[in-house]
Design a protein around this motif. Structure first.
Motif, PDB file in Angstrom:
ATOM      1  N   PRO A 149       7.235   1.579  -6.561  1.00  0.00           N
ATOM      2  CA  PRO A 149       6.691   0.480  -5.752  1.00  0.00           C
ATOM      3  C   PRO A 149       7.682  -0.156  -4.783  1.00  0.00           C
ATOM      4  CG  PRO A 149       7.110  -0.251  -7.997  1.00  0.00           C
ATOM      5  CD  PRO A 149       7.353   1.226  -7.984  1.00  0.00           C
ATOM      6  N   ASN A 150       8.964   0.124  -4.896  1.00  0.00           N
ATOM      7  CA  ASN A 150       9.925  -0.554  -4.017  1.00  0.00           C
ATOM      8  C   ASN A 150      10.978   0.421  -3.499  1.00  0.00           C
ATOM      9  OD1 ASN A 150      11.991  -0.386  -6.120  1.00  0.00           O
ATOM     10  ND2 ASN A 150      10.777  -1.956  -7.167  1.00  0.00           N
ATOM     11  N   MET A 151      11.847  -0.102  -2.633  1.00  0.00           N
ATOM     12  CA  MET A 151      12.839   0.739  -1.999  1.00  0.00           C
ATOM     13  C   MET A 151      13.883   1.270  -2.974  1.00  0.00           C
ATOM     14  SD  MET A 151      11.973   1.386   1.013  1.00  0.00           S
ATOM     15  CE  MET A 151      13.416   2.416   1.149  1.00  0.00           C
ATOM     16  N   ALA A 152      14.154   0.556  -4.035  1.00  0.00           N
ATOM     17  CA  ALA A 152      15.134   1.043  -5.005  1.00  0.00           C
ATOM     18  C   ALA A 152      14.713   2.395  -5.565  1.00  0.00           C
ATOM     19  CB  ALA A 152      15.307   0.024  -6.124  1.00  0.00           C
ATOM     20  N   GLU A 204       0.816  -1.213   0.000  1.00  0.00           N
ATOM     21  CA  GLU A 204       0.000   0.000   0.000  1.00  0.00           C
ATOM     22  C   GLU A 204       0.852   1.267   0.000  1.00  0.00           C
ATOM     23  OE1 GLU A 204      -2.164  -3.330   2.032  1.00  0.00           O
ATOM     24  OE2 GLU A 204      -0.189  -2.390   2.245  1.00  0.00           O
ATOM     25  N   ALA A 205       1.979   1.238   0.684  1.00  0.00           N
ATOM     26  CA  ALA A 205       2.803   2.442   0.825  1.00  0.00           C
ATOM     27  C   ALA A 205       3.827   2.595  -0.287  1.00  0.00           C
ATOM     28  CB  ALA A 205       3.518   2.425   2.178  1.00  0.00           C
ATOM     29  N   GLY A 206       4.189   1.502  -0.956  1.00  0.00           N
ATOM     30  CA  GLY A 206       5.319   1.568  -1.879  1.00  0.00           C
ATOM     31  C   GLY A 206       6.609   1.710  -1.102  1.00  0.00           C
ATOM     32  N   GLY A 207       7.651   2.182  -1.761  1.00  0.00           N
ATOM     33  CA  GLY A 207       8.922   2.399  -1.066  1.00  0.00           C
ATOM     34  C   GLY A 207       8.953   3.786  -0.454  1.00  0.00           C
ATOM     35  N   CYS A 208       9.334   3.872   0.810  1.00  0.00           N
ATOM     36  CA  CYS A 208       9.376   5.149   1.529  1.00  0.00           C
ATOM     37  C   CYS A 208      10.709   5.285   2.246  1.00  0.00           C
ATOM     38  CB  CYS A 208       8.247   5.245   2.560  1.00  0.00           C
ATOM     39  SG  CYS A 208       6.585   5.059   1.889  1.00  0.00           S
ATOM     40  N   LEU A 209      11.193   6.501   2.342  1.00  0.00           N
ATOM     41  CA  LEU A 209      12.448   6.727   3.057  1.00  0.00           C
ATOM     42  C   LEU A 209      12.428   8.106   3.698  1.00  0.00           C
ATOM     43  CD1 LEU A 209      15.335   5.791   3.794  1.00  0.00           C
ATOM     44  CD2 LEU A 209      16.118   6.873   1.672  1.00  0.00           C
ATOM     45  N   LEU A 210      12.651   8.136   4.992  1.00  0.00           N
ATOM     46  CA  LEU A 210      12.932   9.360   5.730  1.00  0.00           C
ATOM     47  C   LEU A 210      14.434   9.364   5.944  1.00  0.00           C
ATOM     48  CD1 LEU A 210      12.121  11.859   7.385  1.00  0.00           C
ATOM     49  CD2 LEU A 210      11.643  10.325   9.311  1.00  0.00           C
ATOM     50  N   PHE A 211      15.129  10.404   5.469  1.00  0.00           N
ATOM     51  CA  PHE A 211      16.596  10.350   5.464  1.00  0.00           C
ATOM     52  C   PHE A 211      17.218  11.603   6.064  1.00  0.00           C
ATOM     53  CE2 PHE A 211      15.403  12.286   1.407  1.00  0.00           C
ATOM     54  CZ  PHE A 211      16.276  13.357   1.297  1.00  0.00           C
ATOM     55  N   ALA A 212      18.437  11.424   6.546  1.00  0.00           N
ATOM     56  CA  ALA A 212      19.288  12.527   6.999  1.00  0.00           C
ATOM     57  C   ALA A 212      20.647  12.335   6.364  1.00  0.00           C
ATOM     58  CB  ALA A 212      19.405  12.536   8.521  1.00  0.00           C
ATOM     59  N   ALA A 213      21.199  13.408   5.834  1.00  0.00           N
ATOM     60  CA  ALA A 213      22.503  13.349   5.189  1.00  0.00           C
ATOM     61  C   ALA A 213      23.312  14.567   5.593  1.00  0.00           C
ATOM     62  CB  ALA A 213      22.358  13.280   3.674  1.00  0.00           C
ATOM     63  N   GLU A 214      24.610  14.384   5.739  1.00  0.00           N
ATOM     64  CA  GLU A 214      25.482  15.495   6.103  1.00  0.00           C
ATOM     65  C   GLU A 214      26.259  15.967   4.893  1.00  0.00           C
ATOM     66  OE1 GLU A 214      27.854  14.350   9.431  1.00  0.00           O
ATOM     67  OE2 GLU A 214      26.169  14.500  10.850  1.00  0.00           O
ATOM     68  N   ILE A 215      26.321  17.301   4.730  1.00  0.00           N
ATOM     69  CA  ILE A 215      27.049  17.900   3.627  1.00  0.00           C
ATOM     70  C   ILE A 215      27.942  19.007   4.169  1.00  0.00           C
ATOM     71  CG2 ILE A 215      25.206  17.389   1.973  1.00  0.00           C
ATOM     72  CD1 ILE A 215      24.430  20.386   2.165  1.00  0.00           C
ATOM     73  N   SER A 216      28.833  19.504   3.328  1.00  0.00           N
ATOM     74  CA  SER A 216      29.708  20.615   3.687  1.00  0.00           C
ATOM     75  C   SER A 216      29.447  21.759   2.725  1.00  0.00           C
ATOM     76  CB  SER A 216      31.175  20.187   3.622  1.00  0.00           C
ATOM     77  OG  SER A 216      32.021  21.271   3.976  1.00  0.00           O
ATOM     78  N   ALA A 217      29.282  22.969   3.275  1.00  0.00           N
ATOM     79  CA  ALA A 217      29.058  24.148   2.438  1.00  0.00           C
ATOM     80  C   ALA A 217      29.678  25.361   3.112  1.00  0.00           C
ATOM     81  CB  ALA A 217      27.564  24.374   2.223  1.00  0.00           C
ATOM     82  N   GLU A 218      30.501  26.082   2.374  1.00  0.00           N
ATOM     83  CA  GLU A 218      31.142  27.302   2.877  1.00  0.00           C
ATOM     84  C   GLU A 218      31.867  27.045   4.196  1.00  0.00           C
ATOM     85  OE1 GLU A 218      31.398  29.896   1.183  1.00  0.00           O
ATOM     86  OE2 GLU A 218      29.691  30.083  -0.178  1.00  0.00           O
ATOM     87  N   GLY A 219      32.512  25.881   4.285  1.00  0.00           N
ATOM     88  CA  GLY A 219      33.269  25.542   5.477  1.00  0.00           C
ATOM     89  C   GLY A 219      32.438  25.112   6.665  1.00  0.00           C
ATOM     90  N   GLN A 220      31.145  24.895   6.470  1.00  0.00           N
ATOM     91  CA  GLN A 220      30.268  24.473   7.562  1.00  0.00           C
ATOM     92  C   GLN A 220      29.687  23.095   7.272  1.00  0.00           C
ATOM     93  OE1 GLN A 220      27.376  27.361   8.998  1.00  0.00           O
ATOM     94  NE2 GLN A 220      28.447  29.019   7.949  1.00  0.00           N
ATOM     95  N   ARG A 221      29.444  22.341   8.343  1.00  0.00           N
ATOM     96  CA  ARG A 221      28.760  21.066   8.227  1.00  0.00           C
ATOM     97  C   ARG A 221      27.266  21.296   8.382  1.00  0.00           C
ATOM     98  NH1 ARG A 221      30.802  17.249   5.644  1.00  0.00           N
ATOM     99  NH2 ARG A 221      29.645  15.671   6.834  1.00  0.00           N
ATOM    100  N   LEU A 222      26.507  20.840   7.406  1.00  0.00           N
ATOM    101  CA  LEU A 222      25.066  21.001   7.415  1.00  0.00           C
ATOM    102  C   LEU A 222      24.397  19.644   7.305  1.00  0.00           C
ATOM    103  CD1 LEU A 222      24.771  23.993   4.914  1.00  0.00           C
ATOM    104  CD2 LEU A 222      24.778  24.116   7.414  1.00  0.00           C
ATOM    105  N   ARG A 223      23.159  19.586   7.749  1.00  0.00           N
ATOM    106  CA  ARG A 223      22.402  18.335   7.672  1.00  0.00           C
ATOM    107  C   ARG A 223      21.154  18.538   6.828  1.00  0.00           C
ATOM    108  NH1 ARG A 223      20.932  15.912  13.266  1.00  0.00           N
ATOM    109  NH2 ARG A 223      23.024  15.011  13.109  1.00  0.00           N
ATOM    110  N   ILE A 224      21.002  17.680   5.836  1.00  0.00           N
ATOM    111  CA  ILE A 224      19.792  17.656   5.025  1.00  0.00           C
ATOM    112  C   ILE A 224      18.825  16.657   5.640  1.00  0.00           C
ATOM    113  CG2 ILE A 224      18.830  17.135   2.755  1.00  0.00           C
ATOM    114  CD1 ILE A 224      21.539  17.831   1.541  1.00  0.00           C
TER     115      ILE A 224
END
Length: 414
Positions: free
Chosen positions: A300-303, A271-291
């Motif tokens: 229909p799937n996780m891929a 019923e839901a298909g593939g779902c993902l709640l995600f957190a990722a860390e990146i670097s921008a202008e010398g700062q660590r940020l989190r998306i």
């Protein structure tokens, strides 16, 4: 010699009273005048009134970015502490499958907090919960094997919930925390309401029920709050954990460590298909940020969810840059004192903000103006620019002197 007699002057009683009242009145006038002058002199001088002369909002100039949103389903992305990058797919609540377990963990850790180095209290698997395992397995659910009398620490139970995504552990934790799954679900909905997740409705602690629904935007809100819980963030970043009966259990989120991903939860049902709640860390202008982002049913799937997430992270990573919002010397406010006197307030330094075109920062002047003579160049407060949880400041100083009213001016003008 004729004697002249002087008759005493008799002042009528009414006249005597009038004279007495005039004397009293004169005294009263003198006293009142003295009191008035004294009152004027001892009354505090009002502080200068601050009038901000720059707009209340600074929007980074340029065309707002458009991310490579998935063609199907819903998605939402934000950079934690700065703001939302956007969303797609509308806001109709849809099934979220095991992504619901993030709220289960969030509520458990709210009720039973753990330190990063702590295993916490224990919970014991009941005979009824162990007996349900074979039928649950036959229905194709995501589970970990349990046996009657098995003892799990709170940390181990959360690992089983979040890494191999065990539905049975969701119900065991719910019973342990609230006495029953129904009582725990009520807590989940209360927590969602407290976070402002207006389009979310939980009906079970595992997310298996298709009646457990939410939106991508609401799940991003939850993801931000969940990743601020240190133990929860620690667990969802683990590739695997060792559990009492099953031994090593792997994280079903196979994207951990890829594209900067540090969590948080997958979910997949018919019923839901593939779902993902995600957190990722990146670097921008010398700062660590989190998306923080969510993709719900891009396929229909996780891929499909993993691929949509990869594109969104890569596109978002290049967006944050610094922009000069205020330059040193810019006049941002006027301080108006008594008697029409005034001075302007100027920024003492440049203010650079991090963001992307269209992101808005609120501008506030925060001052503590003294009531005495203020010399030119006196630091009198702060200019503050705020976007979400990010604030940038610079000091404010007067550009000219501002004198308080003289004693005569205070008497004659108040």
């Amino acid at each position: 010699m004729t004697k002249t007699s002087v008759e005493p002057v008799v002042v009528p009683r009414q006249a005597r009273r009038r004279g007495l009242w005039l004397s009293v009145a004169a005294v009263v006038v003198v006293l009142a005048a003295g009191g008035f002058v004294t009152l004027r002199l001892v009354s505090p001088v009002p502080a200068p009134r601050i009038v901000q002369t720059v707009p209340r909002v600074y929007a980074i100039p340029g065309v707002p970015p458009v991310l490579p949103w998935p063609e199907a389903g819903q998605a939402a992305v934000e950079i934690d502490g700065l703001g939302r990058l956007g969303s797609s797919g509308g806001s109709r609540p849809v099934p979220i499958a095991s992504v619901a377990k993030v709220m289960t963990a969030y509520v458990v850790l709210r009720d039973h907090p753990l330190r990063l180095d702590e295993n916490g209290p224990t919970l014991t698997v009941s005979a009824e919960e162990a007996a349900a395992y074979p039928s649950q397995l036959a229905s194709g659910q995501s589970l970990v094997q349990v046996v009657a009398g098995e003892v799990l620490t709170e940390r181990q139970a959360l690992q089983a919930l979040l890494l191999p995504s065990a539905n049975n552990i969701a119900h065991i934790l719910a019973r342990w925390d609230a006495g029953s799954s129904d009582a725990f679900v009520a807590k989940m909905n209360q927590a969602a309401a407290g976070l402002g997740m207006a389009d979310t409705r939980y009906t079970d602690p595992s997310g298996l029920a298709p009646s457990t629904v939410s939106t991508a935007a609401d799940q991003v809100t939850l993801g931000r709050a969940a990743m601020q819980v240190p133990v929860l963030a620690q667990i969802v970043a683990m590739p695997q954990a060792t559990l009492p009966v099953v031994g090593p259990a792997s994280n079903v989120n196979t994207q951990i460590g890829k594209d900067g991903i540090v969590g948080i939860k997958t979910g997949s049902t018919d019923e839901a298909g593939g779902c993902l709640l995600f957190a990722a860390e990146i670097s921008a202008e010398g700062q660590r940020l989190r998306i923080i982002g969510a993709v719900l049913a891009p396929g229909p799937n996780m891929a499909d969810a993993f691929e949509a997430t990869r594109r969104l992270i890569q596109a978002s990573s290049g967006l944050p840059h610094k922009y000069r919002a205020v330059r040193a010397g810019d006049v941002v406010a006027t301080a108006r004192g008594p008697m029409g006197r005034s001075t302007t307030l100027a920024a003492t330094g440049d203010v650079d903000v991090l963001g992307w075109p269209g992101l808005a920062y609120q501008i506030d002047t925060l001052t503590t103006m003294p009531r005495r003579h203020i010399a030119a160049g006196t630091h009198v407060g702060t200019l503050k620019l705020t976007a979400s949880a990010t604030a940038v400041t610079t000091a404010l100083q007067t550009t000219q002197a501002l004198a308080p009213p003289s004693r005569w001016e205070r008497i004659t003008h108040g």
